[in-house]
Design a protein around this motif. Structure first.
Motif, PDB file in Angstrom:
ATOM      1  N   UNK A  18       6.225  39.281  63.027  1.00  0.00           N
ATOM      2  CA  UNK A  18       6.455  40.687  63.341  1.00  0.00           C
ATOM      3  C   UNK A  18       6.768  40.822  64.831  1.00  0.00           C
ATOM      4  N   UNK A  19       7.817  41.561  65.158  1.00  0.00           N
ATOM      5  CA  UNK A  19       8.218  41.730  66.552  1.00  0.00           C
ATOM      6  C   UNK A  19       7.190  42.559  67.307  1.00  0.00           C
ATOM      7  N   UNK A  20       7.280  42.495  68.652  1.00  0.00           N
ATOM      8  CA  UNK A  20       6.372  43.305  69.454  1.00  0.00           C
ATOM      9  C   UNK A  20       6.564  44.787  69.144  1.00  0.00           C
ATOM     10  N   UNK A  21       7.808  45.227  69.003  1.00  0.00           N
ATOM     11  CA  UNK A  21       8.086  46.628  68.717  1.00  0.00           C
ATOM     12  C   UNK A  21       7.430  47.078  67.414  1.00  0.00           C
ATOM     13  N   UNK A  22       7.505  46.229  66.395  1.00  0.00           N
ATOM     14  CA  UNK A  22       6.877  46.564  65.109  1.00  0.00           C
ATOM     15  C   UNK A  22       5.363  46.626  65.235  1.00  0.00           C
ATOM     16  N   UNK A  62      -9.667  41.795  71.853  1.00  0.00           N
ATOM     17  CA  UNK A  62      -9.571  40.616  72.714  1.00  0.00           C
ATOM     18  C   UNK A  62     -10.919  39.912  72.835  1.00  0.00           C
ATOM     19  N   UNK A  63     -11.989  40.707  72.880  1.00  0.00           N
ATOM     20  CA  UNK A  63     -13.337  40.139  73.000  1.00  0.00           C
ATOM     21  C   UNK A  63     -14.052  40.028  71.649  1.00  0.00           C
ATOM     22  N   UNK A  91      -7.289  34.342  73.401  1.00  0.00           N
ATOM     23  CA  UNK A  91      -5.905  34.576  73.022  1.00  0.00           C
ATOM     24  C   UNK A  91      -5.475  35.959  73.491  1.00  0.00           C
ATOM     25  N   UNK A  92      -4.431  36.005  74.317  1.00  0.00           N
ATOM     26  CA  UNK A  92      -4.050  37.274  74.944  1.00  0.00           C
ATOM     27  C   UNK A  92      -2.625  37.697  74.624  1.00  0.00           C
ATOM     28  N   UNK A  93      -2.056  37.137  73.562  1.00  0.00           N
ATOM     29  CA  UNK A  93      -0.643  37.342  73.256  1.00  0.00           C
ATOM     30  C   UNK A  93      -0.175  38.778  73.296  1.00  0.00           C
ATOM     31  N   UNK A 104      -0.942  40.777  76.618  1.00  0.00           N
ATOM     32  CA  UNK A 104      -0.045  40.405  77.717  1.00  0.00           C
ATOM     33  C   UNK A 104       1.341  41.020  77.520  1.00  0.00           C
ATOM     34  N   UNK A 105       1.843  40.968  76.297  1.00  0.00           N
ATOM     35  CA  UNK A 105       3.136  41.599  76.004  1.00  0.00           C
ATOM     36  C   UNK A 105       3.080  43.102  76.272  1.00  0.00           C
ATOM     37  N   UNK A 106       1.956  43.706  75.922  1.00  0.00           N
ATOM     38  CA  UNK A 106       1.788  45.143  76.136  1.00  0.00           C
ATOM     39  C   UNK A 106       1.844  45.482  77.617  1.00  0.00           C
ATOM     40  N   UNK A 107       1.195  44.673  78.442  1.00  0.00           N
ATOM     41  CA  UNK A 107       1.244  44.890  79.893  1.00  0.00           C
ATOM     42  C   UNK A 107       2.694  44.933  80.377  1.00  0.00           C
ATOM     43  N   UNK A 108       3.464  43.920  80.002  1.00  0.00           N
ATOM     44  CA  UNK A 108       4.845  43.835  80.476  1.00  0.00           C
ATOM     45  C   UNK A 108       5.692  44.989  79.932  1.00  0.00           C
ATOM     46  N   UNK A 109       5.497  45.343  78.684  1.00  0.00           N
ATOM     47  CA  UNK A 109       6.284  46.425  78.098  1.00  0.00           C
ATOM     48  C   UNK A 109       5.990  47.756  78.777  1.00  0.00           C
ATOM     49  N   UNK A 110       4.722  48.017  79.030  1.00  0.00           N
ATOM     50  CA  UNK A 110       4.338  49.283  79.656  1.00  0.00           C
ATOM     51  C   UNK A 110       4.843  49.398  81.083  1.00  0.00           C
ATOM     52  N   UNK A 111       4.796  48.304  81.784  1.00  0.00           N
ATOM     53  CA  UNK A 111       5.195  48.325  83.192  1.00  0.00           C
ATOM     54  C   UNK A 111       6.705  48.403  83.352  1.00  0.00           C
ATOM     55  N   UNK A 112       7.436  47.700  82.511  1.00  0.00           N
ATOM     56  CA  UNK A 112       8.889  47.671  82.667  1.00  0.00           C
ATOM     57  C   UNK A 112       9.603  48.628  81.710  1.00  0.00           C
ATOM     58  N   UNK A 113       8.863  49.636  81.266  1.00  0.00           N
ATOM     59  CA  UNK A 113       9.424  50.633  80.363  1.00  0.00           C
ATOM     60  C   UNK A 113      10.518  51.440  81.053  1.00  0.00           C
ATOM     61  N   UNK A 114      11.325  52.130  80.238  1.00  0.00           N
ATOM     62  CA  UNK A 114      12.386  52.983  80.772  1.00  0.00           C
ATOM     63  C   UNK A 114      12.078  54.461  80.587  1.00  0.00           C
TER      64      UNK A 114
END
Length: 296
Positions: A1-5, A58-59, A280-282, A285-295
């Motif tokens: 499943x993609x990050x978007x999904x 995560x915990x 495991x932070x998969x 971590x993806x969420x961090x990057x998506x939120x920060x580099x959002x448009x």
């Protein structure tokens, strides 16, 4: 499943949690329940409850003890937006592509809707105690974090300095203070509460606070960037509002390119701290990057 999904699946789950904890629209004061729902269910990224949920998972958290706090943190965030939009503050007529609460219900009900959401947030968080006496210590700790990060030493404190600084030349240290409290405090609360409710230790919880502090700063700086590079149609709210309100931002302070570099640097520092926690932070971590580099 993609990050978007995965992200959209989580949004649907969070929306369900929020609806579950909204008050019934009944009684002579029914209009305030309507205004609360109008404000809370206006959409958005659901960043804070999602970060709380992901920190909890995560915990190793698996039960529903986190859900009342997920609803509570979004109610607190929403009330702050309702009050932000008021004529005495930013005087915005649109948010997330539709009319703001005070425009629809009147300024008086806009004020009271914000008040109601704040108070009801703590009523909602207290419902976590219904999960059993064995969780009381963790819930009490989480309540303390929620109250502190939302108050005069957290979000409200940052908002106060932000409002009082409008039209003035704000130096870098003061701007960092405003961002750390106004935006960062609730993000810190989100990941800390998720960790605490899942049984994380003190050192792990402190690391999550450090991570969230950097993510909160990067998130707000990205907001500054979007205010000058995006459009009202994409953002769903007016652009150039910082300029209109004569506010110092990272873009006016350091320039657009340097602001972008700050976003990248803080994000990578946050991810670096996350990697020191052996879990495991998969998705997180993806969420961090998506939120920060959002448009938007």
């Amino acid at each position: 499943m993609s990050f978007s999904d995965q992200y959209q699946k989580r949004i649907r789950y969070i929306e369900g949690v929020l609806r579950e904890y909204l008050p019934r629209q009944e009684g002579h004061q029914k209009i305030i329940m309507e205004a609360m729902e109008y404000s809370l269910m206006a959409g958005g990224k659901r960043l804070r409850p999602m970060l709380m949920m992901e920190s909890f998972r995560f915990f190793g958290g698996e039960d529903r003890i986190v859900e009342p706090f997920m609803a509570a943190i979004e109610m607190i965030h929403t009330y702050s937006l309702v009050h932000d939009d008021l004529p005495a503050m930013d005087n915005d007529e649109y948010r997330r592509g539709r009319k703001t609460t005070h425009v629809v219900y009147g300024e008086d009900m806009g004020i009271l809707a914000g008040d109601a959401l704040l108070n009801y947030a703590f009523e909602t968080a207290c419902r976590a105690f219904d999960t059993g006496a064995e969780n009381s210590v963790r819930i009490g700790h989480a309540m303390k974090i929620l109250a502190s990060k939302a108050g005069i030493y957290g979000m409200i404190g940052g908002q106060v300095v932000d409002v009082k600084s409008a039209g003035q030349n704000v130096d870098g240290g003061m701007l960092d203070f405003i961002y750390r409290l106004k935006t960062g405090a609730l993000i810190e609360a989100s990941v800390m509460i998720g960790a605490v409710l899942a049984g994380a230790g003190e050192e792990e919880t402190e690391k999550m606070e450090q991570i969230a502090s950097k993510i909160g700063m990067a998130f707000q700086i990205q907001d500054d960037i979007l205010d000058v590079t995006s459009t009202t149609e994409i953002l769903g709210k007016p652009v150039h509002s910082d300029e209109k309100n004569k506010k110092t931002t990272y873009v006016t302070w350091k320039g657009l390119e340097e602001a972008k570099k700050e976003v990248a640097c803080m994000t990578e520092e946050a991810v670096g701290i996350l990697h020191t926690i052996n879990r495991e932070s998969g998705f997180l971590e993806e969420l961090f990057h998506w939120l920060i580099y959002r448009e938007k």
